[in-house]
Design a protein around this motif. Structure first.
Motif, short mmCIF file in Angstrom:
data_model
loop_
_atom_site.label_atom_id
_atom_site.label_comp_id
_atom_site.label_asym_id
_atom_site.label_seq_id
_atom_site.Cartn_x
_atom_site.Cartn_y
_atom_site.Cartn_z
N VAL A 14 0.86 -1.18 0.00
CA VAL A 14 0.00 0.00 0.00
C VAL A 14 0.89 1.23 0.00
O VAL A 14 1.80 1.35 0.82
N GLU A 15 0.66 2.12 -0.91
CA GLU A 15 1.45 3.34 -0.99
C GLU A 15 0.75 4.44 -0.21
O GLU A 15 -0.43 4.69 -0.40
N VAL A 16 1.50 5.05 0.72
CA VAL A 16 0.99 6.18 1.47
C VAL A 16 1.92 7.36 1.24
O VAL A 16 3.12 7.19 1.02
N LEU A 18 2.94 11.32 2.71
CA LEU A 18 2.83 12.30 3.77
C LEU A 18 3.18 13.67 3.21
O LEU A 18 4.24 13.86 2.62
N LEU A 43 -1.87 12.82 5.58
CA LEU A 43 -1.52 11.49 5.09
C LEU A 43 -2.54 11.07 4.04
O LEU A 43 -3.73 11.04 4.30
N LEU A 44 -2.04 10.77 2.84
CA LEU A 44 -2.89 10.33 1.74
C LEU A 44 -2.73 8.82 1.59
O LEU A 44 -1.63 8.32 1.36
N THR A 45 -3.82 8.08 1.75
CA THR A 45 -3.83 6.63 1.63
C THR A 45 -4.93 6.23 0.65
O THR A 45 -5.76 7.07 0.29
N PRO A 46 -4.96 4.98 0.23
CA PRO A 46 -6.06 4.56 -0.65
C PRO A 46 -7.43 4.72 0.01
O PRO A 46 -8.44 4.87 -0.66
N GLY A 47 -7.47 4.72 1.34
CA GLY A 47 -8.73 4.88 2.05
C GLY A 47 -9.18 6.32 2.21
O GLY A 47 -10.30 6.57 2.62
N SER A 50 -6.14 11.95 5.75
CA SER A 50 -6.20 12.10 7.20
C SER A 50 -5.18 13.12 7.66
O SER A 50 -4.08 13.20 7.11
#
Length: 76
Positions: A14-16, A18, A43-47, A50
């Motif tokens: 999973v690529e996150v 910041l 923080l950018l995540t696939p979900g 945040s």
């Protein structure tokens, strides 16, 4: 005799990312001036997106090229 186990799959990658949010000025309690720079850490995540914290830095108190002299009240 035990039944054979299913092969384990590799963990998903999973690529996150910041990123600092927009900069804003803030009050520095140490030097009593409006010289602190603050940014939210995003923080950018696939979900989704945040806010995971904040980063602050005072351009007067924390300048490594020109440190403040020690005050007599701090040094004794």
């Amino acid at each position: 005799m035990t039944p054979p186990q299913a092969p384990q799959s590799a963990p998903a990658v999973v690529e996150v990312v910041l990123h600092p949010g927009p900069l804003r000025t803030d009050w520095c309690h140490a030097c009593k001036a409006d010289t602190r720079i603050t940014a939210d850490l995003v923080l950018l995540t696939p979900g989704g997106l945040s806010t995971v914290g904040a980063l602050s830095w005072c351009e007067v108190c924390e300048d490594p090229d020109c440190p403040l002299p020690q005050r007599r009240i701090n040094g004794g």
